[in-house]
Scaffold this motif. Structure first.
Motif, PDB file in Angstrom:
ATOM      1  N   TYR A 141       0.841  -1.192   0.000  1.00 54.78           N
ATOM      2  CA  TYR A 141       0.000   0.000   0.000  1.00 54.78           C
ATOM      3  C   TYR A 141       0.880   1.247   0.000  1.00 54.78           C
ATOM      4  O   TYR A 141       2.048   1.202   0.373  1.00 54.78           O
ATOM      5  CB  TYR A 141      -0.939   0.026   1.213  1.00 54.78           C
ATOM      6  CG  TYR A 141      -0.244   0.297   2.527  1.00 54.78           C
ATOM      7  CD1 TYR A 141       0.057   1.604   2.933  1.00 54.78           C
ATOM      8  CD2 TYR A 141       0.133  -0.744   3.369  1.00 54.78           C
ATOM      9  CE1 TYR A 141       0.705   1.853   4.123  1.00 54.78           C
ATOM     10  CE2 TYR A 141       0.788  -0.504   4.561  1.00 54.78           C
ATOM     11  CZ  TYR A 141       1.063   0.791   4.937  1.00 54.78           C
ATOM     12  OH  TYR A 141       1.720   1.044   6.109  1.00 54.78           O
ATOM     13  N   TYR A 142       0.301   2.359  -0.411  1.00 53.12           N
ATOM     14  CA  TYR A 142       0.973   3.655  -0.313  1.00 53.12           C
ATOM     15  C   TYR A 142      -0.050   4.681   0.164  1.00 53.12           C
ATOM     16  O   TYR A 142      -1.081   4.898  -0.478  1.00 53.12           O
ATOM     17  CB  TYR A 142       1.564   4.098  -1.641  1.00 53.12           C
ATOM     18  CG  TYR A 142       2.379   5.376  -1.513  1.00 53.12           C
ATOM     19  CD1 TYR A 142       3.643   5.352  -0.929  1.00 53.12           C
ATOM     20  CD2 TYR A 142       1.866   6.596  -1.934  1.00 53.12           C
ATOM     21  CE1 TYR A 142       4.385   6.517  -0.782  1.00 53.12           C
ATOM     22  CE2 TYR A 142       2.602   7.765  -1.793  1.00 53.12           C
ATOM     23  CZ  TYR A 142       3.860   7.715  -1.215  1.00 53.12           C
ATOM     24  OH  TYR A 142       4.587   8.864  -1.056  1.00 53.12           O
ATOM     25  N   LYS A 143       0.227   5.299   1.282  1.00 53.11           N
ATOM     26  CA  LYS A 143      -0.709   6.266   1.860  1.00 53.11           C
ATOM     27  C   LYS A 143      -0.297   7.684   1.508  1.00 53.11           C
ATOM     28  O   LYS A 143       0.800   8.117   1.838  1.00 53.11           O
ATOM     29  CB  LYS A 143      -0.763   6.112   3.385  1.00 53.11           C
ATOM     30  CG  LYS A 143      -1.797   7.030   4.047  1.00 53.11           C
ATOM     31  CD  LYS A 143      -1.775   6.917   5.566  1.00 53.11           C
ATOM     32  CE  LYS A 143      -0.570   7.608   6.148  1.00 53.11           C
ATOM     33  NZ  LYS A 143      -0.627   7.701   7.629  1.00 53.11           N
ATOM     34  N   PHE A 144      -1.204   8.409   0.825  1.00 56.76           N
ATOM     35  CA  PHE A 144      -1.021   9.833   0.550  1.00 56.76           C
ATOM     36  C   PHE A 144      -1.691  10.623   1.676  1.00 56.76           C
ATOM     37  O   PHE A 144      -2.913  10.559   1.835  1.00 56.76           O
ATOM     38  CB  PHE A 144      -1.656  10.226  -0.788  1.00 56.76           C
ATOM     39  CG  PHE A 144      -1.013   9.596  -1.981  1.00 56.76           C
ATOM     40  CD1 PHE A 144       0.058  10.203  -2.605  1.00 56.76           C
ATOM     41  CD2 PHE A 144      -1.490   8.400  -2.492  1.00 56.76           C
ATOM     42  CE1 PHE A 144       0.649   9.628  -3.721  1.00 56.76           C
ATOM     43  CE2 PHE A 144      -0.908   7.811  -3.599  1.00 56.76           C
ATOM     44  CZ  PHE A 144       0.165   8.428  -4.218  1.00 56.76           C
ATOM     45  N   GLN A 145      -0.920  11.352   2.441  1.00 52.06           N
ATOM     46  CA  GLN A 145      -1.481  12.179   3.504  1.00 52.06           C
ATOM     47  C   GLN A 145      -1.839  13.527   2.902  1.00 52.06           C
ATOM     48  O   GLN A 145      -1.022  14.448   2.846  1.00 52.06           O
ATOM     49  CB  GLN A 145      -0.493  12.339   4.658  1.00 52.06           C
ATOM     50  CG  GLN A 145      -1.116  12.878   5.935  1.00 52.06           C
ATOM     51  CD  GLN A 145      -2.103  11.912   6.562  1.00 52.06           C
ATOM     52  OE1 GLN A 145      -1.803  10.737   6.739  1.00 52.06           O
ATOM     53  NE2 GLN A 145      -3.285  12.403   6.880  1.00 52.06           N
ATOM     54  N   VAL A 146      -3.073  13.658   2.426  1.00 49.47           N
ATOM     55  CA  VAL A 146      -3.502  14.866   1.725  1.00 49.47           C
ATOM     56  C   VAL A 146      -3.486  16.063   2.671  1.00 49.47           C
ATOM     57  O   VAL A 146      -2.945  17.123   2.361  1.00 49.47           O
ATOM     58  CB  VAL A 146      -4.906  14.666   1.125  1.00 49.47           C
ATOM     59  CG1 VAL A 146      -5.330  15.915   0.356  1.00 49.47           C
ATOM     60  CG2 VAL A 146      -4.921  13.451   0.216  1.00 49.47           C
ATOM     61  N   THR A 147      -4.107  15.914   3.830  1.00 57.12           N
ATOM     62  CA  THR A 147      -4.076  16.921   4.890  1.00 57.12           C
ATOM     63  C   THR A 147      -3.892  16.174   6.204  1.00 57.12           C
ATOM     64  O   THR A 147      -3.806  14.948   6.228  1.00 57.12           O
ATOM     65  CB  THR A 147      -5.373  17.748   4.942  1.00 57.12           C
ATOM     66  OG1 THR A 147      -6.448  16.906   5.375  1.00 57.12           O
ATOM     67  CG2 THR A 147      -5.708  18.330   3.578  1.00 57.12           C
ATOM     68  N   ASP A 148      -3.866  16.918   7.300  1.00 56.67           N
ATOM     69  CA  ASP A 148      -3.752  16.255   8.603  1.00 56.67           C
ATOM     70  C   ASP A 148      -4.940  15.352   8.875  1.00 56.67           C
ATOM     71  O   ASP A 148      -4.839  14.399   9.661  1.00 56.67           O
ATOM     72  CB  ASP A 148      -3.641  17.299   9.717  1.00 56.67           C
ATOM     73  CG  ASP A 148      -2.320  18.043   9.686  1.00 56.67           C
ATOM     74  OD1 ASP A 148      -1.365  17.510   9.074  1.00 56.67           O
ATOM     75  OD2 ASP A 148      -2.242  19.154  10.249  1.00 56.67           O
ATOM     76  N   ALA A 149      -6.080  15.621   8.233  1.00 57.23           N
ATOM     77  CA  ALA A 149      -7.308  14.871   8.518  1.00 57.23           C
ATOM     78  C   ALA A 149      -7.737  13.937   7.395  1.00 57.23           C
ATOM     79  O   ALA A 149      -8.662  13.145   7.579  1.00 57.23           O
ATOM     80  CB  ALA A 149      -8.446  15.846   8.833  1.00 57.23           C
ATOM     81  N   ILE A 150      -7.087  14.010   6.230  1.00 58.31           N
ATOM     82  CA  ILE A 150      -7.520  13.201   5.084  1.00 58.31           C
ATOM     83  C   ILE A 150      -6.339  12.431   4.518  1.00 58.31           C
ATOM     84  O   ILE A 150      -5.267  12.990   4.296  1.00 58.31           O
ATOM     85  CB  ILE A 150      -8.133  14.088   3.975  1.00 58.31           C
ATOM     86  CG1 ILE A 150      -9.314  14.895   4.522  1.00 58.31           C
ATOM     87  CG2 ILE A 150      -8.583  13.243   2.790  1.00 58.31           C
ATOM     88  CD1 ILE A 150      -9.879  15.879   3.523  1.00 58.31           C
ATOM     89  N   ALA A 151      -6.535  11.133   4.292  1.00 60.31           N
ATOM     90  CA  ALA A 151      -5.501  10.285   3.689  1.00 60.31           C
ATOM     91  C   ALA A 151      -6.146   9.391   2.637  1.00 60.31           C
ATOM     92  O   ALA A 151      -7.253   8.880   2.833  1.00 60.31           O
ATOM     93  CB  ALA A 151      -4.812   9.436   4.750  1.00 60.31           C
TER      94      ALA A 151
END
Length: 574
Positions: free
Chosen positions: A514-524
């Protein structure tokens, strides 16, 4: 220093200048001025300029502040301070005068700054007053002064695809014909599901925790659910299923998923008790750092689904932790999955399968007891656990192993003893070196009486393992890359009539990336793929059953049924 503080120093100055043996009129003030003038040339700006001052001196910090913060200390022409030498009254007066002059300069500068930014300061004062008023309103209208809400929701868009020579076998296991009459898996399609968790965390003392977790989801009919009869090992960590009875779909129903109270006993012990406690809620540590962003549920057990069976029910736990950020710990937990049974000791309650039978410490209770020893620190952790799992406690594994667990093949006397060893290591700084988590599990299931299908089994042995890698801040700060490989619980030996030699084909492998994109502090946003090489193990042939496999029917090493999963998981935290 404020003006009134200068006034406080005035008596000190007068005391220096007014000895018992001399009056102010008799003091030679010209001598003071002469001394002050003579030392001005030796004024220092760093304590390091004194050759005879050492950091070990008891007044080193005080002298350093006077020199470097106020610049009002002079030395002798030879570069010494002579801290052990007696101070003359002239020297004291000159030192005090120099410091007061310096403080006066600082005070004048502050006054000028305040005058220059008078308008801005007035605006800030107004904003502070406004914020105080708004905080007062919030405090007056908040729903609780002791409770905080922490929540997250995960949306999963994805599906499963099967391959192998068994994808066309309907066999009553979730297969069926397509529009052209060809038999293919019914769940070979995309789906869109969700999971929501609302944690209400309450503290009465600042050190305790009352957790009430509400949870809802609609994974009951999904291929990613545990109830998937084709490949239950494809269950996702987000795949919440609420049991509402056989044949009842209770998706989209909000349910109490956790309800427990955790409180300290002394400085080293912590107790956990409640009617809805999960096993790991009462453990001092979890010997894995891979679990934070995992996709498949099976990685949550640290390679030992028996030792870490995650039983959810009523009970209590107690753990001890060595004081400090690192050290040894020990945990003991007892839970019953059906502790809420209405008739725990009623007539006929010899098994948990008998209607409303169950309870705590009864024959029909779905009981689980765990003892764990561990050591944890920021960069390293290791733990060993033993768990007794009674009837009705499901351990994630191949269909063959699931079929041989006491949950089906027992009449009240079977049990599973499980051992698990696991640990983790992680670098202190994020980089190209990943964190490493690994675990191994070993289980023995024994039968003290006849089993449901009358097969004379004595015991079943099974094993499992996993290795997980995490790269934090991979390619960008806040993102994460993960990879895991392992073998879910598979049968390695069966003893008893008709059981010898049928376990050699039950092994299987699972992979995940998997690869997690941390878009904002609250959204991934986390795209992921996984592969189950032989998720049905020895029962890969869909027409096989546990009975058939044990009697040697429909068992072939050539049977294949690979399961590929692809998904995009979006997580919102609020």
């Amino acid at each position: 220093m404020k003006p009134f503080q200068r006034l406080l120093l005035a008596p000190v100055a007068l005391g220096l200048l007014s000895p018992v043996a001399a009056s102010a009129s008799e003091l030679d003030l010209s001598g003071v001025n002469k001394y002050a003038a003579s030392t001005s040339s030796e004024q220092v700006t760093s304590i390091n300029q004194f050759s005879d001052v050492r950091p070990t001196d008891w007044a080193y910090q005080a002298l350093s502040n006077l020199v470097e913060r106020y610049g009002c200390v002079a030395g002798y022409p030879n570069g010494t301070f002579k801290g052990g030498q007696a101070m003359t009254r002239y020297e004291a007066a000159a030192l005090l005068n120099a410091c007061l002059d310096r403080i006066s300069e600082v005070t004048d500068e502050l006054k000028k700054l305040m005058e220059e930014f008078e308008k801005e300061l007035a605006v800030l004062r107004g904003r502070v007053d406004g914020l105080e008023a708004r905080v007062g309103e919030l405090e007056a209208t908040q729903f609780s002064t002791t409770t905080k809400l922490k929540a997250d929701t995960r949306w999963v868009l994805g599906g499963l695809s099967y391959s192998g020579n068994q994808i066309n076998d309907n066999g009553g296991n979730g297969y069926g014909p397509d529009a052209k009459g060809k038999f293919v898996p019914l769940r070979n399609a995309m789906a869109f599901n969700y999971d929501v968790r609302l944690n209400f965390d309450t503290s009465f003392t600042g050190k305790d925790l009352l957790r009430t977790q509400l949870r809802a989801g609609n994974f009951n009919d999904s291929g990613f659910a545990r109830s998937n009869t084709v490949t239950p090992l494809a269950q996702l960590d987000a795949a919440f299923e609420e049991s509402c009875g056989t044949g009842v779909d209770c998706g989209d129903v909000v349910a109490i998923n956790r309800l427990y109270y955790k409180f300290p006993i002394g400085s080293s012990f912590t107790a956990v008790v409640g009617p809805r406690v999960r096993q790991d809620d009462a453990l001092a540590m979890k010997p894995s750092v891979y679990t934070a962003d995992k996709i498949l549920k099976l990685w949550d057990f640290n390679g030992a689904p028996g030792a870490y069976s995650q039983v959810l029910g009523g009970g209590a736990g107690l753990y001890w932790k060595q004081p400090g950020k690192s050290g040894f710990n020990a945990s003991a937990v007892y839970l019953s999955g059906n502790a809420d049974a209405a008739n725990p000791n009623g007539e006929g309650c010899t098994s948990y399968t008998n209607g409303d039978c169950g309870g705590i410490g009864t024959v029909a209770g779905q009981q689980s007891g765990t003892f764990q020893l561990g050591y944890s620190s920021k960069g390293f952790g290791l733990a060993a656990a033993y768990t007794y799992n009674g009837a009705g406690v499901t351990i994630a594994g191949t269909p063959l192993f699931n079929g041989l667990q006491p949950s089906i093949y027992r009449n009240g006397s079977g049990q599973t003893s499980s051992w698990g060893v696991g640990g983790y290591w992680q670098p202190l700084d994020n980089g190209i070196i990943p964190s490493i988590s690994a675990g191994w599990g070993y289980n023995t299931t024994s039968y003290g009486g006849s089993v449901a299908n009358t097969l004379p089994l004595d015991s079943v042995v099974s094993q499992s393992w996993f290795v997980g890698l995490n790269w934090r801040d991979a390619f960008a700060k806040g993102n994460a890359l993960g990879f895991a490989i392992g073998q879910p619980t598979f049968v390695t030996a069966i003893t008893g009539d008709n059981g010898d030699g049928i376990d050699s084909y039950d092994s299987n492998y699972a992979y995940e990336v998997y690869y997690k994109f941390q878009v904002t502090d609250a959204i991934a946003i986390t795209p992921a793929v996984f592969w189950l090489s032989r998720a049905r193990g020895e029962l890969t042939n869909a027409a096989s059953s546990a009975n058939g496999a044990l009697s040697g029917n429909d068992v072939s090493n050539g049977d294949t049924l690979g399961t590929f999963g692809a998904l995009i998981q979006t997580t919102f935290k609020f």
